[in-house]
Structure formats: structure tokens, C-alpha cells
Design an enzyme around this catalytic site. Structure first.
Site, PDB file in Angstrom:
ATOM      1  N   THR A   1       0.850  -1.204   0.000  1.00  0.00           N
ATOM      2  CA  THR A   1       0.000   0.000   0.000  1.00  0.00           C
ATOM      3  C   THR A   1       0.879   1.247   0.000  1.00  0.00           C
ATOM      4  OG1 THR A   1      -0.081   0.086   2.423  1.00  0.00           O
ATOM      5  CG2 THR A   1      -1.795  -1.214   1.303  1.00  0.00           C
TER       6      THR A   1
ATOM      7  N   ASN B   1       1.842   6.333  -5.196  1.00  0.00           N
ATOM      8  CA  ASN B   1       2.675   5.147  -4.934  1.00  0.00           C
ATOM      9  C   ASN B   1       3.495   4.749  -6.156  1.00  0.00           C
ATOM     10  OD1 ASN B   1       1.855   4.882  -2.287  1.00  0.00           O
ATOM     11  ND2 ASN B   1       0.208   3.439  -2.769  1.00  0.00           N
TER      12      ASN B   1
ATOM     13  N   HIS C   1      -7.786   5.009   0.692  1.00  0.00           N
ATOM     14  CA  HIS C   1      -7.226   4.190  -0.386  1.00  0.00           C
ATOM     15  C   HIS C   1      -6.812   2.773   0.056  1.00  0.00           C
ATOM     16  CE1 HIS C   1      -6.857   7.921  -2.693  1.00  0.00           C
ATOM     17  NE2 HIS C   1      -6.260   8.457  -1.667  1.00  0.00           N
ATOM     18  N   ASP C   2      -5.885   2.682   0.992  1.00  0.00           N
ATOM     19  CA  ASP C   2      -5.164   1.434   1.230  1.00  0.00           C
ATOM     20  C   ASP C   2      -6.009   0.261   1.713  1.00  0.00           C
ATOM     21  OD1 ASP C   2      -2.231   3.273   2.356  1.00  0.00           O
ATOM     22  OD2 ASP C   2      -2.882   2.675   0.353  1.00  0.00           O
TER      23      ASP C   2
HETATM   24  O1  RIB Z   1      -2.255   7.627  -3.758  1.00  0.00           O
HETATM   25  C1  RIB Z   1      -2.643   7.093  -2.526  1.00  0.00           C
HETATM   26  C2  RIB Z   1      -1.539   6.309  -1.903  1.00  0.00           C
HETATM   27  O2  RIB Z   1      -0.437   7.174  -1.620  1.00  0.00           O
HETATM   28  C3  RIB Z   1      -1.918   5.691  -0.557  1.00  0.00           C
HETATM   29  O3  RIB Z   1      -1.202   4.489  -0.378  1.00  0.00           O
HETATM   30  C4  RIB Z   1      -1.460   6.715   0.441  1.00  0.00           C
HETATM   31  O4  RIB Z   1      -1.132   6.132   1.714  1.00  0.00           O
HETATM   32  C5  RIB Z   1      -0.216   7.220  -0.220  1.00  0.00           C
HETATM   33  O5  RIB Z   1       0.837   6.318   0.105  1.00  0.00           O
HETATM   34 CA    CA Z   2       0.116   4.162   1.639  1.00  0.00          CA
END
Ligand code: RIB
Ligand code: CA
Length: 314
Positions: A124, A166, A239-240
Site C-alpha cells: 500500500t 505510490n 485508499h489502502d
Molecule cells: O495515492 C494514494 C496512496 O499514496 C496511498 O497508499 C497513500 O497512503 C499514499 O501512500
Molecule cells: Ca500508503
């Protein structure tokens, strides 16, 4: 039987709840938590993983620190989103859960080669640790059931107009992962933006009456403030945990076949995931792309997991 998983993360508000979902839901068996530089420096993301595990009573899951910078791209943290600590908002107790001395990549490899069945990796964060694992230990791939990652997007980005954080943070690492031949499921912004932490969701955490529930509410309240300020979101996308939810119950996250390539050279598009859902490029399917979230089912599992963990502490 619970699915054995390892989370590779950069806590990070949404990473924190992903850890709680993985530790609190009976459908998965969280074997390890590894950390990487991304939302904040490695030192801070690792301290934050320790903080979350201490507060949530997750004492039996090894935590190992990994890479402190991307393979090629310079490290650029997301303090604008997650704050100076990487988990701004709540006050956390001094961590009592420590890290193991192994490098994250060595811990993942040791687990993969000793666990009785293939393990699902749930990154993540930037994919630096995962790319290094696949490169340093070529035998690891055969022991990975699948990689279910939060990252990329079938549409626009959130770090640049074209690239999601990410993947953009370490495009070379993401390219290695998508080219690896390991089954990959991509939970991109297009689906994670369906996981909106509304005031009703925040109230469900607060109404638990536990320290953990209150802390989740405080995390979401801070996270909502930065998402409102930066992007004008009324409610922040979590998101994660969507990647974890896909492993918990595939019915929660609907996916389709896709070819995904990572743009490494585009002047304006470096770090973009180019997701071919319609075989335009006549390239082989190399991933499942998440498209639709069953949001009610998702939040029910998320809230239940925190209630389970928080209930253990009272
Ligand atoms: O774009 C969202 C991602 O970027 C998520 O994993 C958030 O924690 C950041 O790492
Ligand atoms: Ca993250």
C-alpha cells in the site's frame, strides 16, 4: 481458511487503517508488516507502524523496516497529506511494539520460503521493497500467491495530473512488479475514490467508545482536512484498506482483466499507469484492474475489524 498476507506500507493515515483491517478481519492472516519510505521517511513510517500496532494491540505480527528511498526517483514525502509525523491528528502512546532486526525484504523472503502455502503480498506504498524482493530473490515469485496493491489509476493521477503517488514515487519499482509475471491486482484511484470516509463513517468509529475507535475518527478527521484543502474533497478517500478488502472478499472489489504498463520516460507522464481495458495495444493481460467497490460492504468490514481490535483493549 484465512488467506495469509504480508502488508508492505508507509503509514500514512490510510495505511494505518489497512493494518487494522488486516489484523482485525478473520478472513486474512496477517503474517508480517513491512515498511518503506513514501508518505514519510522510513524512520517515520516505521515508527508509525509501531504506534498503530501498539494502540491496536497487534503484538504478535513482526514489523520490519525496508528501503529508505526509491530505486531511482528522489524521495519526496507527502507531508502535505499526512503531516510532519506521517500520522498527524491523534496523540499516540509511546510504542511498545518493536521492529525485528531483519531488512523487510529478507523477512518477506524468509516467510515466503517457510510458510506452508503461497502468501499474498498487499503493498500500500511505493513498490520499492517488492521490486527489490523480486530482484534480490528470484525464487520468491513462485511463493507469492498474488500481489494485491493499492496504486496507479485507470484514469488521472493525484501526484501529477497523470500519476498516482505510490507509482510515481518509484516508477522503476512499479515497472518491475507489473513485468514480473506474478499475478497482480491493481486497486487504483479510480476505485479507491469510491471509499469515502463520510461523517457517518467517522461517527461509526467514534460511537464504538474505545480508544482505538476514537483514534480512527481523529485520523480520518485530520485526513479529511488535508484532502479538503488540497483537492476540495468533501470526504477523504481511504485508499489502502481497499486492497486488503479485495483479499478479504473479492465480491467487495470488482475487477476486470487488463494490461498495465508504467510510463517511465514521458516528460509529463512519468509514473503513470497506462491501463488497457480493451486490448487496444494487443498486449497480454498482466493484471486485474479494480473497477467497482461495494462501499457498504467495505465499510462494514472496516468498522467491524476496528471494533474487534478495540474490543480486545476495552
Ligand atoms: O495515492 C494514494 C496512496 O499514496 C496511498 O497508499 C497513500 O497512503 C499514499 O501512500
Ligand atoms: Ca500508503
Amino acid at each position: 481458511m484465512p488467506v495469509p498476507i504480508i502488508i508492505d506500507c508507509d503509514p500514512g493515515h490510510d495505511d494505518a487503517l489497512a493494518i487494522m483491517l488486516a489484523a482485525g478481519d478473520p478472513a486474512v492472516d496477517l503474517l508480517a508488516i513491512t515498511t518503506v519510505a513514501g508518505n514519510q521517511t522510513l524512520a517515520k513510517t516505521t515508527l508509525n507502524a509501531r504506534r498503530v500496532c501498539t494502540l491496536a494491540g497487534i503484538a504478535d505480527v513482526p514489523i520490519a523496516a525496508g528501503c529508505d528511498r526509491p530505486l531511482v526517483e528522489p524521495l519526496k514525502v507527502a507531508d502535505d497529506v499526512h503531516g510532519t509525523s506521517g500520522l498527524d491528528g491523534p496523540q499516540f502512546p509511546e510504542p511498545t511494539v518493536d521492529v525485528v532486526p531483519e531488512h523487510a525484504v529478507d523477512l518477506i523472503h524468509r516467510i515466503l520460503t517457510s510458510h506452508p502455502e503461497p502468501v499474498t503480498l498487499v503493498p500500500t506504498a511505493p513498490l520499492t521493497n517488492i521490486a527489490l524482493l523480486l530482484t534480490r530473490y528470484p525464487d520468491a515469485a513462485a511463493r507469492i500467491r498474488e500481489i494485491v496493491l493499492m496504486g496507479g489509476s485507470t484514469e488521472r493521477g493525484n501526484r501529477t495530473p497523470a500519476a498516482e503517488f505510490n507509482v510515481q514515487a518509484d516508477p522503476e519499482a512499479a515497472d518491475i512488479v507489473f513485468r514480473s509475471g506474478v499475478p497482480v491486482t491493481m486497486c487504483g484511484l479510480n476505485v479507491t475514490h469510491q471509499a469515502l470516509a463520510t461523517p457517518e463513517v467517522v461517527a461509526r468509529f467514534n460511537d464504538m467508545g474505545t480508544d482505538l475507535g476514537r483514534t480512527c475518527a481523529e485520523l480520518l478527521t485530520f485526513y479529511a482536512s488535508t484532502y479538503r484543502e488540497l483537492w476540495g474533497f468533501q470526504d477523504p478517500p481511504l485508499h489502502d484498506p481497499v486492497a486488503v478488502a479485495r483479499v478479504i472478499d473479492p465480491k467487495i472489489v470488482h475487477c476486470v482483466d487488463a494490461n498495465v504498463v508504467v510510463e517511465l520516460h514521458g516528460r509529463y507522464t512519468r509514473g503513470a499507469t497506462v491501463v488497457d481495458l480493451h486490448r487496444y495495444m494487443d498486449r497480454p493481460v498482466n493484471a486485474q484492474a479494480a473497477i467497482t467497490l461495494e462501499a457498504d460492504l467495505f465499510w462494514d468490514r472496516m468498522v467491524a475489524a476496528v471494533a474487534t481490535l478495540g474490543g480486545r483493549k476495552g
